[in-house]
Design a protein around this motif. Sequence first.
Motif, short mmCIF file in Angstrom:
data_model
loop_
_atom_site.label_atom_id
_atom_site.label_comp_id
_atom_site.label_asym_id
_atom_site.label_seq_id
_atom_site.Cartn_x
_atom_site.Cartn_y
_atom_site.Cartn_z
N VAL A 125 12.22 17.42 49.85
CA VAL A 125 11.72 18.42 50.77
C VAL A 125 10.20 18.50 50.68
CG1 VAL A 125 11.84 20.84 51.48
CG2 VAL A 125 13.88 19.70 50.55
N ARG A 126 9.69 18.47 49.45
CA ARG A 126 8.23 18.49 49.27
C ARG A 126 7.58 17.30 49.96
NH1 ARG A 126 5.67 16.98 44.13
NH2 ARG A 126 7.75 17.27 43.23
N GLU A 127 8.20 16.13 49.83
CA GLU A 127 7.66 14.94 50.49
C GLU A 127 7.68 15.12 52.01
OE1 GLU A 127 8.10 10.09 50.33
OE2 GLU A 127 9.77 11.31 49.62
N ALA A 128 8.78 15.66 52.54
CA ALA A 128 8.88 15.87 53.98
C ALA A 128 7.83 16.85 54.48
CB ALA A 128 10.28 16.37 54.34
N VAL A 129 7.62 17.93 53.72
CA VAL A 129 6.62 18.93 54.11
C VAL A 129 5.24 18.33 54.19
CG1 VAL A 129 5.39 20.98 53.29
CG2 VAL A 129 7.90 20.95 53.29
N PHE A 130 4.86 17.57 53.18
CA PHE A 130 3.51 17.00 53.18
C PHE A 130 3.36 15.88 54.20
CE2 PHE A 130 3.16 19.43 49.28
CZ PHE A 130 1.84 19.87 49.35
N ASN A 131 4.46 15.22 54.52
CA ASN A 131 4.40 14.25 55.61
C ASN A 131 4.18 14.94 56.96
OD1 ASN A 131 4.74 12.04 53.95
ND2 ASN A 131 6.95 11.87 54.29
N LEU A 132 4.79 16.10 57.14
CA LEU A 132 4.62 16.85 58.37
C LEU A 132 3.20 17.41 58.50
CD1 LEU A 132 8.02 18.78 58.42
CD2 LEU A 132 7.29 17.07 60.09
N ILE A 133 2.65 17.86 57.38
CA ILE A 133 1.28 18.38 57.40
C ILE A 133 0.29 17.24 57.62
CG2 ILE A 133 -0.52 19.53 56.05
CD1 ILE A 133 1.71 20.98 54.55
N GLY A 134 0.56 16.09 56.96
CA GLY A 134 -0.27 14.91 57.12
C GLY A 134 -1.69 15.12 56.61
N PRO A 135 -2.64 14.42 57.19
CA PRO A 135 -4.02 14.49 56.71
C PRO A 135 -4.70 15.82 56.96
CG PRO A 135 -3.87 13.14 58.70
CD PRO A 135 -2.46 13.43 58.26
N SER A 136 -4.05 16.73 57.71
CA SER A 136 -4.67 18.04 57.96
C SER A 136 -4.79 18.88 56.70
CB SER A 136 -3.88 18.81 59.02
OG SER A 136 -2.56 19.05 58.60
N ILE A 137 -4.14 18.47 55.61
CA ILE A 137 -4.29 19.17 54.33
C ILE A 137 -5.71 19.02 53.78
CG2 ILE A 137 -3.53 17.18 52.95
CD1 ILE A 137 -2.67 20.79 52.10
#
Length: 217
Positions: free
Chosen positions: A53-65
């Motif tokens: 889930v953590r991986e999916a969340v950060f993939n959805l956020i992408g480089p905008s983090i």
Amino acid sequence: MAKRRPVKKKPARGAATQPPSVDAPMRIIGGRLKNKKIEYSGDTRTRPMKERVREAVFNLIGPSIKGKIAIDLFAGTGALGLEAISRGAIQAHLIERHVPTSKLIRNNAEALEITDLITIYAHNSFMWVKKELGKVARTPWVVFICPPYDFFVSRWEEMEKQMVTLLEAAPPESILIVEFDDQFDGAQLPDAENWDVRVYSPAHVGIYRLPSDEEAS
């Protein structure tokens, strides 16, 4: 806020039917600290977000983090804030009321050599939002709201007030991420139609992106 409408829940591709064991070794998934281990005590009061889930969340956020300030209101192991730093967040505020667990976050930050980027608060997150949120820099935020699932039932009034405060206070281009399960109806989220809700059973993850000043005008 806009009138609430039912949230359409989008199934996640390839989501596993059974989550991995919580006592499995934890690690940073991506970024400059990729594959670095995260110490986890196994304390039952801590519910780490599953790695998939953590991986999916950060993939959805992408480089905008990148360039944002991370705020993790129910930090637990600190994995979300640490992952955010690994992927380009410039600072992280981690709030964890359980003192031994907050010390574990400190140990992880020291092991990863990022203590200069991390501020840890052994504090109740509801009070922290009331007293400390206004002190956070106006650089865009990425806010993780991943409490014990039961809070969405037993403490819903406080949860709702906290989310409304965050939506009203967050700088333009901020991102809010909330995690809940089947006992909560995502249509109850503040400004519900503007959350992108994905299902990674048993977790439901909602992402809210605040517009830029230009988009809002």
